[in-house]
Scaffold this motif. Structure first.
Motif, mmCIF file in Angstrom:
data_model
loop_
_atom_site.group_PDB
_atom_site.id
_atom_site.type_symbol
_atom_site.label_atom_id
_atom_site.label_comp_id
_atom_site.label_asym_id
_atom_site.label_seq_id
_atom_site.Cartn_x
_atom_site.Cartn_y
_atom_site.Cartn_z
ATOM 1 N N CYS A 1 -0.178 -3.988 0.223
ATOM 2 C CA CYS A 1 0.742 -4.337 0.732
ATOM 3 C C CYS A 1 0.089 -5.251 2.353
ATOM 4 O O CYS A 1 0.883 -6.539 2.619
ATOM 5 C CB CYS A 1 1.624 -3.341 2.138
ATOM 6 N N CYS B 1 0.621 1.187 3.640
ATOM 7 C CA CYS B 1 0.501 1.505 2.715
ATOM 8 C C CYS B 1 -0.615 2.564 2.251
ATOM 9 O O CYS B 1 -0.859 3.602 1.781
ATOM 10 C CB CYS B 1 0.851 0.761 0.881
ATOM 11 N N CYS C 1 -6.265 0.147 1.667
ATOM 12 C CA CYS C 1 -7.324 -0.474 1.867
ATOM 13 C C CYS C 1 -7.627 0.293 2.887
ATOM 14 O O CYS C 1 -8.383 -0.396 3.373
ATOM 15 C CB CYS C 1 -6.701 -1.637 2.817
HETATM 16 S S1 FES Z 1 -3.004 -2.692 2.362
HETATM 17 FE FE1 FES Z 1 -1.312 -1.275 2.827
HETATM 18 S S2 FES Z 1 -1.693 -0.543 4.768
HETATM 19 FE FE2 FES Z 1 -3.478 -2.058 4.105
#
Ligand code: FES
Ligand code: FES
Length: 165
Positions: free
Chosen positions: A39, A44, A47
């Motif tokens: 995201c 989400c 990462c």
């Molecule tokens: S890419 Fe979704 S929280 Fe970092």
């Protein structure tokens, strides 16, 4: 700016733009693409990496903020070995805790410090721990089973075979 940071125990020095995200630094500068980007809004959890041992969302951290600190990514879990998985990775494999695997690195890196602090969590604690990690495939049931398995609980029973048409 010059950034000096340790990633999975290896020091790295790079000239970076102040606006560079830690997630992009890890993927594009260090070449560790196990840290996934979903995201880029902190929603989400894909990462998630460890910053000095604690889980952080690397899309919400600028690379220049981690100068002099320690980062651990999913690649460091098994010390780079393809043969010997980290016990949590092995439990995810054995309990079918992943399908497409996109969410898996972030979930693993969320769970590592959680299990360090909660070595025998109950189901509610596990679900709460991963409540910030979105998985579009598994329905979470087998992720919870994998965590229980990693903590020494019996392996979950295999799912019943679907009836033939
Ligand atoms: S890419 Fe979704 S929280 Fe970092
Ligand atoms: S296994 Fe596909 S998103 Fe979680």
């Amino acid at each position: 700016m010059t950034l000096v940071v340790t990633v999975n125990g290896v020091p790295h020095e790079r000239a970076v733009e102040p606006r560079l995200l830690l997630s992009d630094f890890l993927r594009h500068e260090v070449g560790l693409t196990g840290t996934h980007v979903g995201c880029e809004h902190g929603v989400c959890g894909a990462c998630t990496v460890l910053l000095d041992g604690e889980a952080v969302r690397s899309c919400l951290v600028f690379a220049v903020q981690v100068g002099g600190r320690e980062i651990d990514t999913v690649e460091g879990l098994a010390n780079g070995s393809r043969e010997e998985l980290h016990p949590l990775q092995a439990a995810f494999r054995d309990a079918h805790g992943l399908q497409c695997g996109f969410c898996t690195p972030g979930i693993l890196m969320t769970l590592v410090p959680f299990l360090r602090d909660h070595p025998d969590p109950d189901e509610r604690q596990i679900r709460e721990a991963i409540s910030g990690n979105l998985c579009r495939c598994t329905g979470y049931q087998n992720i919870v089973a994998a965590v229980r398995l990693a903590c020494g609980a019996p392996a979950p029973a295999p799912a019943p075979a679907s009836p033939r048409a």
